[in-house]
Design a protein around this motif. Structure first.
Motif, PDB file in Angstrom:
ATOM      1  N   PHE A 253       0.856  -1.186   0.000  1.00 15.42           N
ATOM      2  CA  PHE A 253       0.000   0.000   0.000  1.00 15.42           C
ATOM      3  C   PHE A 253       0.888   1.231   0.000  1.00 15.42           C
ATOM      4  CE2 PHE A 253       0.658  -0.655   4.526  1.00 15.42           C
ATOM      5  CZ  PHE A 253       0.714   0.623   5.071  1.00 15.42           C
ATOM      6  N   SER A 254       0.316   2.351  -0.396  1.00 11.41           N
ATOM      7  CA  SER A 254       1.097   3.574  -0.575  1.00 11.41           C
ATOM      8  C   SER A 254       0.287   4.774  -0.120  1.00 11.41           C
ATOM      9  CB  SER A 254       1.466   3.765  -2.057  1.00 11.41           C
ATOM     10  OG  SER A 254       1.925   2.569  -2.654  1.00 11.41           O
ATOM     11  N   HIS A 255       0.997   5.831   0.268  1.00 11.58           N
ATOM     12  CA  HIS A 255       0.315   7.093   0.529  1.00 11.58           C
ATOM     13  C   HIS A 255       1.174   8.256   0.084  1.00 11.58           C
ATOM     14  CE1 HIS A 255       2.820   7.999   4.045  1.00 11.58           C
ATOM     15  NE2 HIS A 255       2.427   6.891   4.655  1.00 11.58           N
ATOM     16  N   CYS A 256       0.513   9.373  -0.155  1.00  7.78           N
ATOM     17  CA  CYS A 256       1.171  10.626  -0.498  1.00  7.78           C
ATOM     18  C   CYS A 256       0.381  11.719   0.203  1.00  7.78           C
ATOM     19  CB  CYS A 256       1.179  10.837  -2.009  1.00  7.78           C
ATOM     20  SG  CYS A 256       2.241  12.196  -2.575  1.00  7.78           S
ATOM     21  N   LEU A 257       0.949  12.335   1.219  1.00  7.60           N
ATOM     22  CA  LEU A 257       0.268  13.308   2.067  1.00  7.60           C
ATOM     23  C   LEU A 257       0.650  14.719   1.649  1.00  7.60           C
ATOM     24  CD1 LEU A 257       0.929  11.543   5.500  1.00  7.60           C
ATOM     25  CD2 LEU A 257      -0.910  11.113   3.851  1.00  7.60           C
ATOM     26  N   ASP A 258      -0.331  15.494   1.254  1.00  8.39           N
ATOM     27  CA  ASP A 258      -0.098  16.838   0.748  1.00  8.39           C
ATOM     28  C   ASP A 258      -0.030  17.830   1.905  1.00  8.39           C
ATOM     29  OD1 ASP A 258       0.054  19.151  -0.688  1.00  8.39           O
ATOM     30  OD2 ASP A 258      -1.914  18.976  -1.636  1.00  8.39           O
ATOM     31  N   SER A 259       1.041  18.622   1.978  1.00  7.98           N
ATOM     32  CA  SER A 259       1.180  19.597   3.057  1.00  7.98           C
ATOM     33  C   SER A 259       0.087  20.653   3.003  1.00  7.98           C
ATOM     34  CB  SER A 259       2.548  20.278   2.993  1.00  7.98           C
ATOM     35  OG  SER A 259       2.710  20.971   1.769  1.00  7.98           O
ATOM     36  N   GLY A 260      -0.517  20.848   1.836  1.00 13.61           N
ATOM     37  CA  GLY A 260      -1.608  21.802   1.714  1.00 13.61           C
ATOM     38  C   GLY A 260      -2.965  21.192   2.007  1.00 13.61           C
ATOM     39  N   GLY A 261      -3.009  19.924   2.345  1.00 13.11           N
ATOM     40  CA  GLY A 261      -4.260  19.225   2.620  1.00 13.11           C
ATOM     41  C   GLY A 261      -4.589  18.243   1.519  1.00 13.11           C
ATOM     42  N   GLY A 262      -5.067  17.089   1.897  1.00  8.13           N
ATOM     43  CA  GLY A 262      -5.422  16.068   0.918  1.00  8.13           C
ATOM     44  C   GLY A 262      -4.285  15.101   0.659  1.00  8.13           C
ATOM     45  N   GLY A 263      -4.449  14.308  -0.375  1.00  8.57           N
ATOM     46  CA  GLY A 263      -3.445  13.299  -0.706  1.00  8.57           C
ATOM     47  C   GLY A 263      -4.089  12.035  -1.205  1.00  8.57           C
ATOM     48  N   ILE A 264      -3.328  10.970  -1.238  1.00  2.87           N
ATOM     49  CA  ILE A 264      -3.810   9.677  -1.732  1.00  2.87           C
ATOM     50  C   ILE A 264      -3.299   8.572  -0.820  1.00  2.87           C
ATOM     51  CG2 ILE A 264      -3.659   7.984  -3.605  1.00  2.87           C
ATOM     52  CD1 ILE A 264      -3.541  10.219  -5.573  1.00  2.87           C
ATOM     53  N   LEU A 265      -4.151   7.599  -0.573  1.00  2.00           N
ATOM     54  CA  LEU A 265      -3.761   6.360   0.091  1.00  2.00           C
ATOM     55  C   LEU A 265      -4.317   5.213  -0.732  1.00  2.00           C
ATOM     56  CD1 LEU A 265      -2.635   4.716   2.486  1.00  2.00           C
ATOM     57  CD2 LEU A 265      -4.786   5.144   3.657  1.00  2.00           C
ATOM     58  N   VAL A 266      -3.470   4.318  -1.182  1.00  3.06           N
ATOM     59  CA  VAL A 266      -3.911   3.250  -2.074  1.00  3.06           C
ATOM     60  C   VAL A 266      -3.476   1.887  -1.571  1.00  3.06           C
ATOM     61  CG1 VAL A 266      -3.927   4.722  -4.111  1.00  3.06           C
ATOM     62  CG2 VAL A 266      -1.885   3.415  -3.570  1.00  3.06           C
ATOM     63  N   LEU A 267      -4.336   0.899  -1.792  1.00  7.70           N
ATOM     64  CA  LEU A 267      -3.926  -0.495  -1.673  1.00  7.70           C
ATOM     65  C   LEU A 267      -3.339  -0.861  -3.025  1.00  7.70           C
ATOM     66  CD1 LEU A 267      -6.914  -2.201   0.175  1.00  7.70           C
ATOM     67  CD2 LEU A 267      -4.903  -1.073   1.126  1.00  7.70           C
ATOM     68  N   GLY A 268      -2.060  -0.761  -3.129  1.00  7.88           N
ATOM     69  CA  GLY A 268      -1.371  -0.937  -4.385  1.00  7.88           C
ATOM     70  C   GLY A 268      -0.096  -0.123  -4.351  1.00  7.88           C
ATOM     71  N   GLU A 269       0.655  -0.162  -5.414  1.00  5.12           N
ATOM     72  CA  GLU A 269       1.962   0.487  -5.456  1.00  5.12           C
ATOM     73  C   GLU A 269       1.925   1.724  -6.323  1.00  5.12           C
ATOM     74  OE1 GLU A 269       6.568  -0.471  -6.846  1.00  5.12           O
ATOM     75  OE2 GLU A 269       4.993  -1.995  -7.013  1.00  5.12           O
ATOM     76  N   ILE A 270       2.177   2.878  -5.732  1.00  7.85           N
ATOM     77  CA  ILE A 270       2.335   4.095  -6.519  1.00  7.85           C
ATOM     78  C   ILE A 270       3.636   3.972  -7.307  1.00  7.85           C
ATOM     79  CG2 ILE A 270       2.713   6.581  -6.457  1.00  7.85           C
ATOM     80  CD1 ILE A 270       0.940   6.761  -4.041  1.00  7.85           C
ATOM     81  N   VAL A 271       3.551   4.208  -8.605  1.00  7.90           N
ATOM     82  CA  VAL A 271       4.699   4.046  -9.497  1.00  7.90           C
ATOM     83  C   VAL A 271       5.309   5.415  -9.772  1.00  7.90           C
ATOM     84  CG1 VAL A 271       5.473   3.229 -11.750  1.00  7.90           C
ATOM     85  CG2 VAL A 271       3.626   2.024 -10.553  1.00  7.90           C
ATOM     86  N   GLU A 272       6.544   5.586  -9.367  1.00  3.17           N
ATOM     87  CA  GLU A 272       7.257   6.862  -9.542  1.00  3.17           C
ATOM     88  C   GLU A 272       8.743   6.532  -9.670  1.00  3.17           C
ATOM     89  OE1 GLU A 272       9.222  10.322  -9.432  1.00  3.17           O
ATOM     90  OE2 GLU A 272       7.106  10.126  -9.941  1.00  3.17           O
ATOM     91  N   PRO A 273       9.399   6.991 -10.744  1.00  7.81           N
ATOM     92  CA  PRO A 273      10.780   6.548 -11.029  1.00  7.81           C
ATOM     93  C   PRO A 273      11.813   6.956  -9.991  1.00  7.81           C
ATOM     94  CG  PRO A 273      10.102   8.316 -12.516  1.00  7.81           C
ATOM     95  CD  PRO A 273       8.871   7.862 -11.804  1.00  7.81           C
ATOM     96  N   ASN A 274      11.542   7.979  -9.188  1.00  9.76           N
ATOM     97  CA  ASN A 274      12.557   8.468  -8.253  1.00  9.76           C
ATOM     98  C   ASN A 274      12.487   7.820  -6.865  1.00  9.76           C
ATOM     99  OD1 ASN A 274      13.606  10.336 -10.151  1.00  9.76           O
ATOM    100  ND2 ASN A 274      11.933  11.746  -9.678  1.00  9.76           N
TER     101      ASN A 274
END
Length: 497
Positions: A253-274
């Motif tokens: 699972f993955s998450h991305c928390l936005d400092s401005g509010g909001g974001g994403i939490l997924v059961l799965g793999e966020i794909v990002e090359p870095n």
């Protein structure tokens, strides 16, 4: 969330979960949650308040397909009280809806059940509380002590059986005196699958979850009431593990928390090359990493590496339920000293209630403060901007007061990386590969999510625009006058007081 978990300033709200299933040929879906910040980062909340909330969280330790699944998310917003992430799940036949905390530090999904002793009747969030009734669901069944799923739960202390009954049950007791107990049932979890741009609400899977018939302490209070807790831990009783064992979801699972509010939490793999990865410390029930050193302005601090070593009472934990960040006592003073030494002499330093603070006329703190690097096993480094280790307090004579957001853990060899550090980054919890990865990212943007393990297929997930997310968040916002205990983290390894 982790062997030691805190909660404080940057509070988020997390709401709705729906899990995807599609074709029987290559299951492996991601599940998507959109996150909403409970209150914004660096906005004038006393550090003492934040420490108090994180301290309370610490004391609440447990003693003893091809598709993206949409989890519309809601959250509280009260900068002077406590917020949490929560989502909605649908259980049973016919489906009933429950609001549950999302907790990456515990394993079990449990909801309040009928005839519950101490369960709150109303919620200060102005959400409708519900009670699960196994007898009213045509697909519900009780879990016996001989059931293999119960035996699996007993191995991780998530389940237990009495000599008087053949019914699989649980008791979670927290250090602050609150707790819950109940029994396990098996029933359908319903979810909305997003597949190739269309939404299907006909998906479901059989999962084991807890039916709470007794709650004590803070869990009984209406002003912080939800229907239960959704554990995102890695043990066998977690929904992630159950869906994975059924071939429905990958163990990631993955998450991305936005400092401005909001974001994403997924059961799965966020794909990002870095994304860079570091191994999870093996044989730990929570998300422990091997932190090896800390650098300030490229200079490694003189801290013995044994300070960060993992043992039964020490270690470094990734915990999205903690708002601030916490350093082991031996690492805290060198860190603060190095940051202060790097600041120009034109910046006035002050102590505020024991916290090192700085008076800054401009808001561009990046012009004055150094970059900090947390260096992990395998060569993975996490670079922190000033905004990732400083908290803005009030103003004095036209100057902004910025304070070190990292806090010292007295007498404990624990380092906890909470939301202060985790925000504005993708985090991937690869349970199958026993590793955690991260990358800097603008979490208000869309992400690609792996939709099928090993096939290279992906779904495009747009943060905050998935089915039902906005309406739920706005509806909850309108009724926020209460405070919430952050994710109630269940721990069996460490007890922090």
């Amino acid at each position: 969330m982790a062997a030691t978990t805190f909660s404080s300033t940057i509070l988020f709200a997390v709401a709705l979960l729906s899990v995807a299933a599609a074709a029987a040929e290559a299951w492996g879906f991601p599940a998507s949650l959109t996150l909403e910040r409970a209150f914004k980062t660096n906005h004038g909340v006393e550090l003492s308040r934040l420490r108090a909330r994180d301290s309370l969280r610490h004391r609440r330790l447990l003693q003893s397909s091809h598709g993206v699944v949409d989890f519309p998310v809601a959250g509280t917003f009260d900068p002077f009280e406590v917020g949490l992430y929560y989502t909605k799940v649908q259980l049973g036949s016919p489906p009933r809806e429950f609001h549950v905390q999302i907790d990456t530090g515990s394993d079990v999904l449990w909801v309040s059940c009928g005839s519950c002793n101490g369960c709150p009747q109303t919620s200060g969030l102005q959400i409708q509380l519900n009670y699960f009734d196994p007898g009213s669901s045509s697909t519900s069944s009780l879990i016996s002590c001989s059931d293999q799923r119960c035996k699996s739960g007993m191995q991780s202390s998530d389940a237990g059986c009495s000599s008087q009954s053949n019914q699989c049950g649980y008791t979670f007791q927290y250090g602050d005196g609150s707790g819950t107990s109940g029994y396990y049932v098996s029933d359908l979890l319903h979810f909305d699958a997003i597949f190739e741009g269309s939404v299907s609400s006909n998906s479901s899977a059989s999962v084991v979850f807890g039916c709470s018939n007794q709650q004590t302490g803070d869990l009984t209070k209406s002003d912080r009431a939800v229907d239960g807790i959704f554990g995102f831990g890695q043990q066998g009783m977690s929904v992630i593990s159950q869906l994975s064992s059924q071939g429905i979801a990958p163990r990631v699972f993955s998450h991305c928390l936005d400092s401005g509010g909001g974001g994403i939490l997924v059961l799965g793999e966020i794909v990002e090359p870095n994304i860079v990865y570091t191994p999870l410390v093996p044989s730990q029930p929570h998300y422990n990493l091997n932190l090896q050193s800390i650098s300030v302005n490229g200079q490694i601090l003189p801290i013995d590496s044994s300070v960060f070593a993992t043992s039964s009472s020490r270690g470094t934990i990734i915990d999205s339920g903690t708002t601030l960040a916490y350093l082991a006592e031996e690492a805290y003073d060198p860190f603060v000293s190095a940051v202060t030494s790097s600041v120009p002499q034109t910046i006035r330093t002050v102590l505020s209630r024991g916290n090192q603070c700085y008076l800054i006329v401009t808001s561009r703190i990046s012009d004055y403060f150094p970059l900090v690097s947390l260096n992990f096993a395998g060569g993975a480094s996490m670079v922190l901007r000033p905004e990732d280790y400083l908290i803005q307090q009030n103003s004095i004579g036209g100057a902004s007061v910025w304070c070190i957001g990292f806090q010292k853990i007295q007498g404990q060899g624990i380092t906890i990386l909470g939301d202060l550090v985790l925000k504005d980054k993708i985090f991937v919890y690869d349970l199958a590969g026993q590793r955690i990865g991260w990358a800097d990212y603008d979490c208000s943007l869309s992400v690609n999510v792996s939709a099928s393990t090993g096939t290279g297929r992906s779904e495009f997930v747009n943060a905050g625009e998935l089915s039902g997310s906005t309406g739920l968040r706005e509806g909850i916002k309108a009724g926020i006058l209460a405070y919430f205990i952050m994710h109630i983290t269940l721990f069996s390894c460490f007890v922090l007081l």
